[in-house]
Design a protein around this motif. Structure first.
Motif, PDB file in Angstrom:
ATOM      1  N   UNK A  44     -42.770  15.440 -60.409  1.00 14.07           N
ATOM      2  CA  UNK A  44     -41.303  15.383 -60.521  1.00 14.07           C
ATOM      3  C   UNK A  44     -40.649  16.658 -59.991  1.00 14.07           C
ATOM      4  N   UNK A  45     -41.244  17.808 -60.298  1.00 12.59           N
ATOM      5  CA  UNK A  45     -40.682  19.077 -59.839  1.00 12.59           C
ATOM      6  C   UNK A  45     -40.794  19.209 -58.314  1.00 12.59           C
ATOM      7  N   UNK A  46     -41.889  18.755 -57.765  1.00 14.58           N
ATOM      8  CA  UNK A  46     -42.058  18.801 -56.308  1.00 14.58           C
ATOM      9  C   UNK A  46     -41.045  17.883 -55.638  1.00 14.58           C
ATOM     10  N   UNK A  47     -40.836  16.699 -56.207  1.00 13.81           N
ATOM     11  CA  UNK A  47     -39.825  15.790 -55.668  1.00 13.81           C
ATOM     12  C   UNK A  47     -38.439  16.433 -55.737  1.00 13.81           C
ATOM     13  N   UNK A  48     -38.124  17.051 -56.854  1.00 14.46           N
ATOM     14  CA  UNK A  48     -36.836  17.735 -57.011  1.00 14.46           C
ATOM     15  C   UNK A  48     -36.680  18.824 -55.956  1.00 14.46           C
ATOM     16  N   UNK A  49     -37.734  19.588 -55.707  1.00 10.06           N
ATOM     17  CA  UNK A  49     -37.699  20.635 -54.686  1.00 10.06           C
ATOM     18  C   UNK A  49     -37.442  20.043 -53.304  1.00 10.06           C
ATOM     19  N   UNK A  50     -38.121  18.954 -52.981  1.00  8.47           N
ATOM     20  CA  UNK A  50     -37.942  18.330 -51.664  1.00  8.47           C
ATOM     21  C   UNK A  50     -36.520  17.809 -51.489  1.00  8.47           C
ATOM     22  N   UNK A  51     -35.972  17.228 -52.539  1.00  6.16           N
ATOM     23  CA  UNK A  51     -34.592  16.727 -52.470  1.00  6.16           C
ATOM     24  C   UNK A  51     -33.622  17.888 -52.268  1.00  6.16           C
ATOM     25  N   UNK A  52     -33.812  18.959 -53.028  1.00  2.00           N
ATOM     26  CA  UNK A  52     -32.946  20.138 -52.903  1.00  2.00           C
ATOM     27  C   UNK A  52     -33.000  20.719 -51.482  1.00  2.00           C
ATOM     28  N   UNK A  53     -34.218  20.842 -50.932  1.00  4.49           N
ATOM     29  CA  UNK A  53     -34.353  21.372 -49.571  1.00  4.49           C
ATOM     30  C   UNK A  53     -33.687  20.469 -48.554  1.00  4.49           C
ATOM     31  N   UNK A  54     -33.842  19.166 -48.709  1.00  9.68           N
ATOM     32  CA  UNK A  54     -33.239  18.216 -47.771  1.00  9.68           C
ATOM     33  C   UNK A  54     -31.716  18.285 -47.834  1.00  9.68           C
ATOM     34  N   UNK A  55     -31.169  18.411 -49.028  1.00 11.68           N
ATOM     35  CA  UNK A  55     -29.719  18.526 -49.167  1.00 11.68           C
ATOM     36  C   UNK A  55     -29.200  19.787 -48.480  1.00 11.68           C
ATOM     37  N   UNK A  56     -29.907  20.894 -48.647  1.00 11.13           N
ATOM     38  CA  UNK A  56     -29.483  22.148 -48.013  1.00 11.13           C
ATOM     39  C   UNK A  56     -29.590  22.056 -46.488  1.00 11.13           C
ATOM     40  N   UNK A  57     -30.659  21.430 -45.991  1.00  8.35           N
ATOM     41  CA  UNK A  57     -30.803  21.243 -44.547  1.00  8.35           C
ATOM     42  C   UNK A  57     -29.656  20.396 -44.005  1.00  8.35           C
ATOM     43  N   UNK A  58     -29.302  19.371 -44.734  1.00  8.18           N
ATOM     44  CA  UNK A  58     -28.203  18.500 -44.315  1.00  8.18           C
ATOM     45  C   UNK A  58     -26.881  19.266 -44.289  1.00  8.18           C
ATOM     46  N   UNK A  59     -26.646  20.076 -45.318  1.00  7.40           N
ATOM     47  CA  UNK A  59     -25.420  20.880 -45.373  1.00  7.40           C
ATOM     48  C   UNK A  59     -25.326  21.845 -44.197  1.00  7.40           C
ATOM     49  N   UNK A  60     -26.478  22.347 -43.737  1.00 10.33           N
ATOM     50  CA  UNK A  60     -26.505  23.279 -42.606  1.00 10.33           C
ATOM     51  C   UNK A  60     -26.506  22.546 -41.260  1.00 10.33           C
ATOM     52  N   UNK A  61     -26.459  21.217 -41.299  1.00 15.33           N
ATOM     53  CA  UNK A  61     -26.450  20.446 -40.064  1.00 15.33           C
ATOM     54  C   UNK A  61     -27.813  20.342 -39.413  1.00 15.33           C
ATOM     55  N   UNK A  62     -28.859  20.591 -40.176  1.00 15.87           N
ATOM     56  CA  UNK A  62     -30.213  20.543 -39.638  1.00 15.87           C
ATOM     57  C   UNK A  62     -30.779  19.128 -39.773  1.00 15.87           C
TER      58      UNK A  62
END
Length: 75
Positions: free
Chosen positions: A41-59
């Motif tokens: 669950x924590x790894x999934x949460x980390x992956x979601x958080x990273x993906x959201x930040x990448x999206x916010x940066x236009x990556x």
């Protein structure tokens, strides 16, 4: 899941989570759970958080670009 695998997965986690997020994650688990369940669950949460930040940066890439990349992989 052995201890070494857990440590390796934790080392790959690059985002920080808050105590609130951790508490919410634990609250969603059943009364009894394995360390592996929590780590998943924590790894999934980390992956979601990273993906959201990448999206916010236009990556991100377009669906067309993704299709081209997938074509390369499956040739």
């Amino acid at each position: 899941m052995n201890s070494l695998r857990i440590l390796l997965l934790l080392a790959k986690a690059t985002t920080m989570i808050t105590k609130k997020q951790l508490k919410e994650t634990i609250e969603k688990l059943p009364e009894e759970f394995s360390l592996e369940d929590l780590m998943d669950r924590l790894i999934l949460l980390d992956k979601i958080e990273r993906a959201e930040k990448e999206s916010e940066r236009g990556e991100t890439i377009t669906e067309e670009e993704l299709d081209k990349e997938l074509e390369k992989w499956f040739k």
